[in-house]
Design a protein around this motif. Structure first.
Motif, PDB file in Angstrom:
ATOM      1  N   LEU A  82       0.866  -1.176   0.000  1.00 17.16           N
ATOM      2  CA  LEU A  82       0.000   0.000   0.000  1.00 17.16           C
ATOM      3  C   LEU A  82       0.906   1.231   0.000  1.00 17.16           C
ATOM      4  N   LEU A  83       1.288   1.650  -1.197  1.00 17.68           N
ATOM      5  CA  LEU A  83       2.217   2.760  -1.331  1.00 17.68           C
ATOM      6  C   LEU A  83       1.537   4.078  -0.975  1.00 17.68           C
ATOM      7  N   GLU A  84       2.317   4.994  -0.456  1.00 20.40           N
ATOM      8  CA  GLU A  84       1.795   6.258   0.047  1.00 20.40           C
ATOM      9  C   GLU A  84       1.170   7.108  -1.053  1.00 20.40           C
ATOM     10  N   GLU A 129       3.652   1.199   2.993  1.00 24.85           N
ATOM     11  CA  GLU A 129       5.015   1.387   2.503  1.00 24.85           C
ATOM     12  C   GLU A 129       5.984   1.538   3.674  1.00 24.85           C
ATOM     13  N   ALA A 130       5.576   2.271   4.711  1.00 24.76           N
ATOM     14  CA  ALA A 130       6.429   2.461   5.884  1.00 24.76           C
ATOM     15  C   ALA A 130       6.728   1.116   6.559  1.00 24.76           C
ATOM     16  N   TRP A 131       5.703   0.256   6.691  1.00 31.93           N
ATOM     17  CA  TRP A 131       5.903  -1.051   7.330  1.00 31.93           C
ATOM     18  C   TRP A 131       6.840  -1.921   6.491  1.00 31.93           C
ATOM     19  N   LEU A 132       6.642  -1.894   5.176  1.00 30.92           N
ATOM     20  CA  LEU A 132       7.481  -2.711   4.298  1.00 30.92           C
ATOM     21  C   LEU A 132       8.943  -2.274   4.333  1.00 30.92           C
ATOM     22  N   LYS A 133       9.177  -0.974   4.500  1.00 28.51           N
ATOM     23  CA  LYS A 133      10.547  -0.448   4.548  1.00 28.51           C
ATOM     24  C   LYS A 133      11.131  -0.455   5.961  1.00 28.51           C
ATOM     25  N   GLY A 134      10.300  -0.775   6.958  1.00 27.58           N
ATOM     26  CA  GLY A 134      10.764  -0.752   8.338  1.00 27.58           C
ATOM     27  C   GLY A 134      10.965   0.656   8.863  1.00 27.58           C
ATOM     28  N   THR A 135      10.247   1.610   8.283  1.00 23.95           N
ATOM     29  CA  THR A 135      10.357   3.013   8.677  1.00 23.95           C
ATOM     30  C   THR A 135       9.380   3.303   9.811  1.00 23.95           C
ATOM     31  N   PRO A 136       9.854   3.945  10.892  1.00 25.91           N
ATOM     32  CA  PRO A 136       8.913   4.295  11.959  1.00 25.91           C
ATOM     33  C   PRO A 136       7.957   5.389  11.501  1.00 25.91           C
ATOM     34  N   GLY A 137       6.772   5.385  12.040  1.00 25.97           N
ATOM     35  CA  GLY A 137       5.791   6.407  11.704  1.00 25.97           C
ATOM     36  C   GLY A 137       4.815   5.935  10.652  1.00 25.97           C
TER      37      GLY A 137
END
Length: 127
Positions: A72-74, A103-111
């Motif tokens: 689910l891309l931003e 997208e944040a979860w897939l990249k491991g990005t917080p927030g």
């Protein structure tokens, strides 16, 4: 369906709906026409998502059988015709960590990242 750039609102197609979801002048609607075929549906879904840009809307038609996580891309809209007929189903034996993920979860990005709209879709993880 009267036009390629229209989206369903209730039981009628409204051409202005894309503008409500995606104010960008270059916004597109990318159709994913599912066939209940794991290989074809996964490829169609991933192809539409990967070729999309912020502001685009991805329309899912039918039941998609997938064996990969739906990214689910931003800044995109993920829309179905209605919850009863537009379904994303994890294929038997796929054992995914997530059926759909930001997208944040897939990249491991917080927030949380930026907004993504999901409407008129049913997700079925077969669990």
């Amino acid at each position: 369906k009267p036009c390629a750039r229209c989206l369903p609102v209730g039981m009628r197609w409204h051409p202005f709906a894309v503008l409500l979801l995606a104010p960008s002048a270059g916004a597109r609607q990318l159709d994913v026409r599912c066939q209940r075929d794991v290989v074809a549906d996964t490829a169609a879904m991933l192809g539409a998502v990967r070729s999309s840009v912020k502001g685009d809307v991805i329309l899912f038609v039918g039941t998609c059988m997938v064996n990969e996580t739906v990214p689910l891309l931003e800044g995109r809209g993920y829309i179905g015709e209605d919850r009863a007929s537009s379904r994303i189903v994890q294929a038997s034996g796929a054992n995914l960590r997530a059926l759909a993920a930001s997208e944040a979860w897939l990249k491991g990005t917080p927030g949380p990242g930026t907004a993504t709209r999901i409407a008129h879709l049913t997700f079925d993880s077969n669990s």
